[in-house]
Design a protein around this motif. Structure first.
Motif, mmCIF file in Angstrom:
data_model
loop_
_atom_site.group_PDB
_atom_site.id
_atom_site.type_symbol
_atom_site.label_atom_id
_atom_site.label_comp_id
_atom_site.label_asym_id
_atom_site.label_seq_id
_atom_site.Cartn_x
_atom_site.Cartn_y
_atom_site.Cartn_z
ATOM 1 N N ASP A 284 29.718 34.438 35.358
ATOM 2 C CA ASP A 284 30.038 33.436 35.857
ATOM 3 C C ASP A 284 30.123 32.294 34.596
ATOM 4 O O ASP A 284 30.492 31.099 35.192
ATOM 5 C CB ASP A 284 28.364 33.486 36.670
ATOM 6 N N ILE A 285 28.860 32.442 33.778
ATOM 7 C CA ILE A 285 28.949 30.955 32.721
ATOM 8 C C ILE A 285 30.600 30.515 32.662
ATOM 9 O O ILE A 285 30.871 29.604 31.884
ATOM 10 C CB ILE A 285 27.947 31.429 31.451
ATOM 11 N N PHE A 286 31.127 31.723 32.357
ATOM 12 C CA PHE A 286 32.223 31.007 31.533
ATOM 13 C C PHE A 286 33.261 30.189 32.436
ATOM 14 O O PHE A 286 34.551 29.521 31.857
ATOM 15 C CB PHE A 286 33.196 32.890 31.604
ATOM 16 N N GLU A 287 33.346 30.315 33.363
ATOM 17 C CA GLU A 287 33.641 29.566 34.419
ATOM 18 C C GLU A 287 32.778 28.442 34.714
ATOM 19 O O GLU A 287 33.230 27.120 35.252
ATOM 20 C CB GLU A 287 33.754 30.162 35.914
ATOM 21 N N LYS A 288 31.722 28.221 34.819
ATOM 22 C CA LYS A 288 30.617 26.652 35.132
ATOM 23 C C LYS A 288 30.717 26.388 34.228
ATOM 24 O O LYS A 288 30.618 24.684 33.984
ATOM 25 C CB LYS A 288 29.151 27.847 35.853
ATOM 26 N N VAL A 289 30.515 26.737 32.331
ATOM 27 C CA VAL A 289 30.370 25.523 31.711
ATOM 28 C C VAL A 289 31.624 25.205 30.984
ATOM 29 O O VAL A 289 32.591 26.260 30.160
ATOM 30 C CB VAL A 289 29.454 26.385 30.488
ATOM 31 N N LYS A 290 32.077 24.402 30.687
ATOM 32 C CA LYS A 290 33.229 24.024 29.817
ATOM 33 C C LYS A 290 33.225 23.267 28.494
ATOM 34 O O LYS A 290 32.161 22.859 28.212
ATOM 35 C CB LYS A 290 34.070 23.179 30.563
ATOM 36 N N GLY A 291 34.475 23.401 27.768
ATOM 37 C CA GLY A 291 33.970 23.057 26.332
ATOM 38 C C GLY A 291 33.513 23.856 25.152
ATOM 39 O O GLY A 291 33.175 23.468 23.990
#
Length: 322
Positions: A284-291
């Protein structure tokens, strides 16, 4: 009359006399002798047959007893084998149930760590377990190196999220750069990843009161503010889950809580996806957290896992060669 002999038979009517030649008397003696001989032979034969019959009866009784003994032993062996068969069937049924349970558990683990559920069934169990172990190792390494999970040992919810809000003290709308955890004074604050203590002091300028800052691998930092006390010093190495302080209300604070921030290089990130990041919700975090360069981070972790796999293979090969 020398060649005759007389036989007299008397009854109520008188006596009668019969005369026979001596030849007939001799013939009668021969007949009587033959009869006596036959009777004697018959008696001897009957005695011999009786003895033979008795011996046969004894042998038959012994044979029957031996047969009954053998039959009893055979029946006992059959019952024992039947019990062993039933016991083996029960053990086999239990083993089959255990295999089914283990297979279902392994499928659950494969699904949990992101392995395709159809492809592994073609592989031996040892290889499937190895894949789960290595996949789990990679994800565990990532979760240990990168901030993940709650910053409180006793999680009790969040009172303020990341983003713009009205400041509880100044009343002005401004950026809130972290998460505020609901907590009581003295609750344990824990590190969310392995790292080194970069800062542990009272923050006069930022308003965070007692503040602890940790530096983690791959450019991440975490900050823990408004602590009642700090449990670590600058330069100390800490591990994920280790206590770094206790909840307080120091600095510019309207009440007991923990202020928690996540940084990557010089940029503040929304800590909420990291707070909810677990192995069950790994992607999930790979899509929700950019940068964040998640691809290169994952590749780096894969290299570590492959190195471990090679070391394990060498260890197994050395063990097999001994």
């Amino acid at each position: 009359m020398r060649n005759y002999f007389t036989v007299t038979i008397s009854d109520v009517h008188g006596s009668r006399h019969y005369s026979f030649k001596h030849f007939f008397r001799k013939f009668a003696w021969v007949i009587v002798s033959v009869f006596l001989l036959i009777w004697g032979l018959g008696a001897v034969s009957l005695w011999w047959l009786a003895n033979q019959a008795q011996e046969l009866e004894i042998q038959n009784a012994a044979s029957v007893a031996a047969f009954n003994k053998t039959l009893k032993k055979t029946r006992s062996d059959y019952e024992r084998l039947l019990d062993e068969k039933q016991s083996l069937e029960a053990d086999l049924e239990q083993k089959n149930a255990e295999v089914v349970f283990l297979d279902q558990s392994l499928q659950g683990l494969e699904s949990l760590v992101g392995i395709d559920a159809d492809e592994p069934e073609k592989l031996p169990y040892e290889e499937r377990v190895k894949q789960v172990q290595l996949n789990t190792l990679g994800k565990s390494l990532m979760l240990d190196m990168v901030p993940s999970g709650h910053a409180l040992a006793d999680y009790n919810g969040i009172t303020s999220k990341f983003g713009y809000r009205q400041h509880p003290i100044t009343g002005k709308r401004q950026m809130h750069g972290g998460l505020d955890y609901r907590a009581r004074i003295g609750d344990d604050v824990v590190a969310t990843a392995d790292g080194v203590v970069k800062y542990s002091a009272f923050d006069k300028d930022g308003g965070f009161g007692n503040l602890v800052t940790l530096v983690h691998a791959n450019g991440f930092q975490t900050r823990y503010g408004h602590l009642s006390q700090r449990s670590v010093k600058v330069g100390e190495v800490v591990h994920k889950g280790q206590k770094v302080g206790e909840v307080g209300s120091t600095g510019r604070s309207s009440g007991p809580h923990l202020h928690y921030e996540v940084w990557f290089l010089h940029h503040r990130l929304n800590p909420q996806p990291f707070d909810k990041w677990t192995i069950e919700k790994y992607d999930d975090i790979f899509e929700k957290v950019k940068g964040v360069p998640w691809g290169s981070l994952s590749l780096s972790v894969d290299q570590i896992v492959k190195k471990v796999e090679r070391q394990l293979s060498q260890t197994v090969a050395l063990s097999a060669g001994k």
